[in-house]
Scaffold this motif. Structure first.
Motif, PDB file in Angstrom:
ATOM      1  N   VAL A 175     -23.130 -56.749  45.471  1.00 44.14           N
ATOM      2  CA  VAL A 175     -22.716 -56.858  44.064  1.00 44.14           C
ATOM      3  C   VAL A 175     -23.517 -57.980  43.401  1.00 44.14           C
ATOM      4  N   ALA A 176     -24.184 -57.632  42.318  1.00 47.51           N
ATOM      5  CA  ALA A 176     -25.053 -58.592  41.644  1.00 47.51           C
ATOM      6  C   ALA A 176     -24.236 -59.707  40.984  1.00 47.51           C
ATOM      7  N   ASP A 177     -24.848 -60.917  40.915  1.00 51.26           N
ATOM      8  CA  ASP A 177     -24.150 -61.992  40.209  1.00 51.26           C
ATOM      9  C   ASP A 177     -24.577 -62.051  38.740  1.00 51.26           C
ATOM     10  N   GLN A 178     -25.233 -60.983  38.319  1.00 52.55           N
ATOM     11  CA  GLN A 178     -25.434 -60.783  36.891  1.00 52.55           C
ATOM     12  C   GLN A 178     -24.553 -59.614  36.496  1.00 52.55           C
ATOM     13  N   VAL A 179     -23.931 -59.687  35.341  1.00 52.49           N
ATOM     14  CA  VAL A 179     -23.166 -58.538  34.864  1.00 52.49           C
ATOM     15  C   VAL A 179     -23.846 -57.981  33.624  1.00 52.49           C
ATOM     16  N   ILE A 180     -23.516 -56.741  33.326  1.00 57.51           N
ATOM     17  CA  ILE A 180     -24.107 -56.115  32.137  1.00 57.51           C
ATOM     18  C   ILE A 180     -23.045 -56.111  31.047  1.00 57.51           C
ATOM     19  N   LEU A 181     -23.343 -56.817  29.979  1.00 55.60           N
ATOM     20  CA  LEU A 181     -22.402 -56.915  28.867  1.00 55.60           C
ATOM     21  C   LEU A 181     -22.807 -55.894  27.812  1.00 55.60           C
ATOM     22  N   VAL A 182     -21.884 -55.005  27.474  1.00 54.06           N
ATOM     23  CA  VAL A 182     -22.164 -53.991  26.457  1.00 54.06           C
ATOM     24  C   VAL A 182     -21.331 -54.301  25.215  1.00 54.06           C
ATOM     25  N   CYS A 183     -22.009 -54.486  24.098  1.00 52.48           N
ATOM     26  CA  CYS A 183     -21.348 -54.870  22.846  1.00 52.48           C
ATOM     27  C   CYS A 183     -21.923 -54.061  21.691  1.00 52.48           C
ATOM     28  N   PRO A 184     -21.212 -54.040  20.558  1.00 50.22           N
ATOM     29  CA  PRO A 184     -21.790 -53.389  19.376  1.00 50.22           C
ATOM     30  C   PRO A 184     -23.016 -54.165  18.904  1.00 50.22           C
ATOM     31  N   LYS A 185     -24.005 -53.401  18.454  1.00 51.54           N
ATOM     32  CA  LYS A 185     -25.231 -54.030  17.988  1.00 51.54           C
ATOM     33  C   LYS A 185     -25.117 -54.293  16.488  1.00 51.54           C
ATOM     34  N   ASP A 186     -25.396 -55.513  16.111  1.00 57.84           N
ATOM     35  CA  ASP A 186     -25.335 -55.921  14.703  1.00 57.84           C
ATOM     36  C   ASP A 186     -24.004 -55.499  14.071  1.00 57.84           C
ATOM     37  N   PHE A 187     -24.061 -54.800  12.950  1.00 58.54           N
ATOM     38  CA  PHE A 187     -22.803 -54.445  12.290  1.00 58.54           C
ATOM     39  C   PHE A 187     -22.418 -52.995  12.559  1.00 58.54           C
ATOM     40  N   SER A 188     -23.119 -52.371  13.486  1.00 56.57           N
ATOM     41  CA  SER A 188     -22.894 -50.951  13.710  1.00 56.57           C
ATOM     42  C   SER A 188     -21.891 -50.744  14.837  1.00 56.57           C
ATOM     43  N   GLN A 215     -23.051 -48.858  17.343  1.00 57.98           N
ATOM     44  CA  GLN A 215     -23.986 -48.537  18.430  1.00 57.98           C
ATOM     45  C   GLN A 215     -23.925 -49.620  19.493  1.00 57.98           C
ATOM     46  N   PRO A 216     -23.787 -49.241  20.749  1.00 58.40           N
ATOM     47  CA  PRO A 216     -23.760 -50.279  21.778  1.00 58.40           C
ATOM     48  C   PRO A 216     -25.146 -50.824  22.109  1.00 58.40           C
ATOM     49  N   THR A 217     -25.165 -52.054  22.569  1.00 60.98           N
ATOM     50  CA  THR A 217     -26.384 -52.643  23.097  1.00 60.98           C
ATOM     51  C   THR A 217     -25.997 -53.369  24.385  1.00 60.98           C
ATOM     52  N   ALA A 218     -26.944 -53.523  25.314  1.00 60.10           N
ATOM     53  CA  ALA A 218     -26.608 -54.109  26.617  1.00 60.10           C
ATOM     54  C   ALA A 218     -27.426 -55.364  26.887  1.00 60.10           C
ATOM     55  N   HIS A 219     -26.792 -56.355  27.475  1.00 58.99           N
ATOM     56  CA  HIS A 219     -27.480 -57.590  27.853  1.00 58.99           C
ATOM     57  C   HIS A 219     -26.988 -58.032  29.228  1.00 58.99           C
ATOM     58  N   PHE A 220     -27.882 -58.630  29.991  1.00 59.36           N
ATOM     59  CA  PHE A 220     -27.470 -59.228  31.265  1.00 59.36           C
ATOM     60  C   PHE A 220     -26.829 -60.590  31.001  1.00 59.36           C
ATOM     61  N   VAL A 221     -25.782 -60.896  31.734  1.00 58.17           N
ATOM     62  CA  VAL A 221     -25.186 -62.226  31.670  1.00 58.17           C
ATOM     63  C   VAL A 221     -25.049 -62.747  33.103  1.00 58.17           C
TER      64      VAL A 221
END
Lengths: 377, 261, 500
Positions: free
Chosen positions: A216-229, A231-237
């Motif tokens: 299990v990676a010690d980075q997680v994938i954070l999925v959030c709305p992009k800008d004011f839309s 639409q989801p966007t993903a970032h590693f945390v």
């Protein structure tokens, strides 16, 4: 007496321990030095009810139904149709190969079969770890568990475990926006600590199934709305720091016997509810029991602990400097009590040996205020 | 009895009672909050009454000319040709149909269909039924299917969500291709679906039916065989192990068994 | 935080009354500020629910977004707010003044005679304006998804105000709680000071109550609604969500209108107390005398306002989504320089601020007990005038012999170097060598050097000009730092993003 019996006694007769979730477990890491909180959480005491019964109902933990609806709506959108949105993000950002489009919902509608659901999650994820990537890509609603103060706590996260090559990732879906690549740091921190709870629990699950937990990676994938839309966007945390903090606090709670030993005999937080569930125990009696366990109140508790207003009330009665902020106490030379600080500053109190240096600073502060502000001081 | 309150006074009373409810909730006095909520409901009923009285000169609502919800959902599912979740059904409805369809209208649909089937089995030409999980053959959460489809199409394996997404994308694209002048809503839906498929849309907001069909077919060929094997095996098992009603609405869950026993 | 502020908090806690932190305020208080109290929908990114705005306490404009869950309504809301904000800004740009410039002051340049000052209840209000600016400034006024012209115009201004507010020394956009906390210490923590109602309760409690008692009462969200931008969760549960749902489901226009009216009344009830508190706070702050440098900083605020006004008139492109490397680096340098200058100005304007430096040992105040105004030294070929003074202080000194570049506020261009530090009893004797700003000859101009018996305060703080950092031209930025930045061009995506 066994730990479990001691904790049951603290909670009171016939009261079921308040279930934990990632949010409450994450909250354990705030103010780790507070014995009152550690003991109550270990025993699964309903702090919300306890606070209300002392006459200091909690100011936190109330979620706006609008925020809840928004969160659920976004999550449903991201996960709908076999996680079509998720697959798009993972393919675009992480190069997930096209054939890996498996989606398995491990959720269920019934909590009477929690143990069974855990086993089902374990076998599905273990099967995936055993074989190639074809044996699963996205695992929705896996049932996980963690040991807290010697008790297994089941977690039913609204999250997805995701396999890419030979690593598993936690995908955490949150409805706060990432605007131009930047999100509110407080929101990200809260998400990171919650995800770290899942990372740890998923590692336990794989270890339980005889696999290397470090899959299990010690980075997680954070999925959030992009800008004011929407639409989801993903970032590693990166959650390594949060994992360390969490492990330390869980270890501390595993050693709960040591804390329990320090409590007076017979202390209990039992509210003695009547047939309607209303507490019959007197507020004064309950407050007395609470005060027999040491608390470490700081203003940060106000946003982290249901019991904070009770503890604040006591801290004010004690003229606590820490209640004004941890740094305030430090800057007053470690003096615990505001009356002492002012008495030392005005020179009406002769300092004890350990406060000589603090007294000098406080006298200087007082002298400067009087000299400069005069009437205004 | 006093005169009924005017609508302005009712508005004010409602706001006041709501403030009282907030006080009670903050103090965790739930008994008081519950009493106040009863009071609030009564006031709101009066409010609606007063409003109708004020509006009585205005003509009533236009007659509802829409199809029954059941028929509408059947049409949409037939268009998509795969089991679908209420939110998908609502989105397709908004793109192709007039009138309103709310997700809440679908909440009890499947339960009502099951009740109807159990009372008079096979009494209707079709039922809106469940999709079944491939491993336990229980009702898959949140999906609605049509009873007249072959059973394997109602099975949900690990790749089925993806396969069905691609299939429904093809069906949507074909439908839009046949439509003379598709509405902006329909085109937007197609683009949203296309965005989830590699190489299906040329640029932001722009998706052509032909390229959606081509791209979806290409990805479908990657998953289709594996998916079919899993589904057909499960379907065979279901026919062997389950009765008629269970084949449509899913094997009982563990808890249901316990309650029965 | 420092010992002095912490001590003031302890004093406030003990006495139940807020305590002054300094002798003056360090922010400009406009005669006619624009106050904006915004409320936003919980859980959404910038979904305006309502706002109260205006430049007169008794004449607020109330704006209510009927259905904030619909994205198009958010832009309608922005258009309404723009009708308040933009005329206010234009009004402040009606007059210019001429100020001398150039080496000898013979040339003249122009400066805005006024600038708009915006007030919001708390830092959350500033974030709100920044987000609203971001949401609206990239909108297009033609084509698909067109919005009225004032919407992106206000977006650019709000973005500019939010950017300015990151500078410690500006008075253009004020968060009320922060402004109050700069003047008063309360007997509660800074976390609790974030609640405007509780903070004002400490500063101006109702008659017969201590600050502490009043603050506890002010924490009840039912009687004192939160100052936003988020609304109280129980308000959301009991009032706002049911109202929005009912408006959605209303079967007639009449019913919808009535429900909207009731919602507007309820929201006004949530806004009004905060609106009153902000104005009360502004008056309380206005009553405090301003520090000497406050007008100078407001001049720069007016210069900056004029600069951006000109920019919009001549170019008008919105700010980019993100700063490029070059702009970020310049900005960081500006933030640091302006902060250092602000710290020094505050210390010179307010002996209590200087006292913080004295307590920390970075400054000392005392009497000149010995002076050699005509002392000379000859380190090389030329003899130089280097007067010497000895200052007696009781401040806890952390400076050491050899420390140079100290100045006294009364002689900002004269620097001192510590030659010697001697402790005698509770006092400390500091021997200083002075240079600069004492005439050209080998005898100090009378009055240019501190005299025996005078009071001096030496520190490293200075208010003189400091040059900005040197940065490469935009075309010669090395590739390691991203290379020459691309010009920002607004795209179609910018205009339509939230419709997708």
């Amino acid at each position: 007496m066994s730990t479990q019996l001691r904790l049951d006694a603290l909670r009171g007769s016939g009261v079921i321990a308040k279930p934990h979730n990632a949010r409450t477990i994450a909250a354990l890491t705030r103010n780790p030095g507070c014995t009152r909180r550690a003991v109550m959480d270990a025993a699964g005491v309903d702090k919300d009810k306890t606070a209300a019964a002392t006459g200091h109902p909690a100011s936190i933990g109330k979620l706006s139904p609008l925020a809840v609806a928004r969160g659920q709506g976004f999550e449903a959108r991201v996960k709908s149709q076999g996680g079509a949105e998720l697959l798009r993000l993972l393919r675009e950002n992480l190069g997930l190969p096209i054939p890996q489009a498996h989606y398995l919902d491990l959720g269920g509608d019934d909590d009477s079969v929690i143990g069974g659901r855990y086993l089902r999650s374990r076998s599905a994820l273990a099967a995936s770890a055993d074989s190639g990537p074809d044996a699963g890509t996205l695992f929705d609603h896996p049932m996980l568990r963690l040991q807290i103060a010697g008790v297994w706590v089941y977690l039913e996260p609204d999250m997805v475990a995701f396999r890419l090559e030979d690593k598993f990732y936690i995908i955490e879906i949150k409805s706060f926006a990432i605007v131009d690549g930047v999100a509110d740091p407080g929101d990200v921190t809260r998400a990171a600590i919650q995800s770290s709870v899942y990372v740890l629990a998923l590692r336990n699950l794989l270890a339980d199934a005889g696999h290397d937990p470090n899959l299990v990676a010690d980075q997680v994938i954070l999925v959030c709305p992009k800008d004011f839309s929407n639409q989801p966007t993903a970032h590693f945390v990166d959650v390594r720091k949060q994992l360390t903090v969490l492990r330390r606090q869980l270890a501390r709670m595993a050693d709960i016997d040591r804390l329990l030993d320090s409590l007076p005999d017979g202390v209990t937080f039992d509210l003695a509810p009547d047939a309607h569930g209303l507490p019959t125990r007197s507020a004064a009696d309950l407050a007395h029991a609470l005060r027999s366990v040491e608390a470490r109140y700081a203003p940060e508790c106000l946003s982290a602990c249901e019991l904070a207003l009770f503890c604040r009330h006591d801290a004010h009665d004690a003229h606590s400097t820490a209640a004004l902020g941890r740094t305030v106490r430090e800057e007053l030379g470690g003096v615990d009590c505001t009356s002492t600080a002012v008495a030392l500053g005005t020179g009406t109190l002769v300092p004890t040996d350990d406060l000589v240096q603090a007294a000098e600073t406080l006298r200087a502060a007082h002298a400067l205020r009087t000299a400069i502000l005069g009437q205004l001081a | 009895m006093a005169d009924p309150l005017g609508i302005e006074e009712l508005d004010q009373r409602i706001s006041e009672v709501k403030t009282e409810i907030r006080k009670a909730v903050s103090a965790q006095d739930f008994a008081q909050a519950s009493r106040l909520r009863t009071q609030l409901r009564a006031l709101e009923a009066q409010w609606h009454g007063a409003l109708e009285l004020a509006e009585s000169s205005v003509s009533g609502k236009p007659g509802n000319m829409q199809l029954p919800v059941r028929e509408t959902v059947h049409q949409i599912l037939t268009l998509l040709a795969v089991p679908a979740a209420p939110r998908t059904i609502v989105a397709v409805h908004a793109a192709f149909f007039a009138g309103e369809l709310a997700g809440s209208q679908l909440t009890y649909l499947r339960r009502d269909e099951e009740r109807s089937f159990r009372t008079a089995p096979h009494g209707r030409p079709y039922y809106l039924c469940s999709a079944l999980t491939y491993d336990r053959l229980t009702a898959a959460r949140g999906l609605i299917a049509v009873s007249s489809w072959p059973l394997h199409r109602r099975i949900v394996g690990t790749l089925s969500a993806r396969v069905d997404y691609l299939r429904s994308a093809i069906k949507l694209a074909e439908h839009i291709d046949r439509t003379d002048r598709p509405s902006p809503a329909a085109q937007r839906l197609l683009w949203q679906v296309a965005a989830g498929i590699p190489n299906a849309s040329a640029s932001f907001g722009d998706a052509r039916p032909a390229s959606v069909i081509e791209a979806a077919t290409a990805e479908l060929s990657v998953h289709d065989d594996d998916d079919r094997v899993q589904r057909e095996q499960a379907a065979r098992r279901a026919r062997k192990q389950l009765g008629d009603a269970e084949q449509l609405f899913g094997a009982p869950t563990l808890s249901a068994v316990r309650k029965a026993g | 935080m420092s010992t002095l502020t912490s001590y003031a908090r302890a004093l406030a806690a003990e006495t139940g009354q807020a305590k002054r932190l300094g002798t003056v305020r360090h922010l400009h208080v406009h005669d006619r500020p624009l106050v904006i109290v915004p409320l936003t929908l919980a859980g959404e990114t910038n979904a305006p629910v309502a706002a109260m705005a205006g430049s007169q306490h008794d004449k607020p404009t109330v704006i209510v977004a009927g259905q904030p869950r619909m994205r198009s309504k958010r832009l309608d809301f922005a258009a309404e707010l723009a009708e308040v904000v933009l005329p206010f800004i234009t009004e402040c740009a009606q007059r210019i003044e001429y100020v001398p410039t150039g080496r000898d002051g013979s040339e003249m340049r122009t400066r805005m005679a006024d600038a708009p000052q915006l007030w919001v209840p708390n830092p959350g209000g500033i974030s709100y304006l920044r987000m609203l600016g971001r949401m609206t400034r990239l909108r297009k006024t033609v084509g698909e998804y067109a919005v009225p012209l004032p919407v992106p115009e206000m977006g650019k201004w709000l973005t500019w105000f939010a950017e300015q507010s990151e500078f410690a020394d500006t008075s253009l956009l004020q968060a009320t709680t922060r402004a109050l906390s700069g003047v008063w210490a309360t007997g509660q923590s800074s976390v609790e000071d974030g609640n405007l109602a509780a903070l004002m309760a400490w500063i101006a409690p109702p008659p017969g109550q201590s600050g502490a008692q009043a603050a506890r009462r002010a924490e009840d969200p039912v009687t004192c609604p939160p100052a936003g931008p988020s609304t109280d969760p129980t308000f959301d549960a009991v009032v706002l969500k049911p109202a929005l749902d009912a408006i959605d489901k209303a079967t007639s226009d009449a019913a919808r209108a009535r429900l909207l009216q009731r919602l507007a009344d309820d929201l006004t009830g949530q806004l009004q107390p905060t609106w009153d508190l902000v104005w009360q706070a502004i008056e309380a702050l206005r009553a405090i005398p301003a520090g000497n440098h406050v007008p100078h900083r407001w001049e720069r605020d007016r210069d900056n306002f004029g600069g951006y006004y000109q920019h919009l008139a001549s170019d008008g492109r919105p700010q980019a989504r993100r700063d490029n490397a070059e702009r970020s680096a310049r900005r960081l340098n500006d933030l640091e320089r302006r902060l250092a200058l602000y710290d020094a100005q505050r210390a010179f304007d307010d002996p209590m601020v200087m006292a913080e430096y004295r307590m920390g040992g970075d400054a000392f105040c005392g009497n000149v007990i010995h002076a050699e105004p005509d002392r000379t030294v000859k380190p090389g070929n030329r003899r130089q005038l280097r007067p010497l003074i000895v200052v007696q202080t009781t401040d806890p000194l952390r400076l050491l012999p050899g420390d140079a570049d100290l100045t006294d506020q009364q002689r900002p261009k004269q620097t001192a170097t510590i030659l010697d530090v001697q402790h005698s009893g509770t006092a400390t004797h500091v021997t200083l060598e002075l240079s600069g700003s004492m005439g050209r000859g080998l005898t100090a101009t009378p009055g240019s050097v501190p005299e025996r018996g005078g009071t001096v305060t030496y520190s490293r703080l200075r208010t003189g000009y400091s040059a900005p950092g040197a940065f490469p031209d935009r075309d010669s930025i090395p590739w390691t730092h991203g290379g020459p930045p691309a010009q920002h061009i607004a795209t179609e995506d910018d205009a339509r993003e939230e419709w997708s």
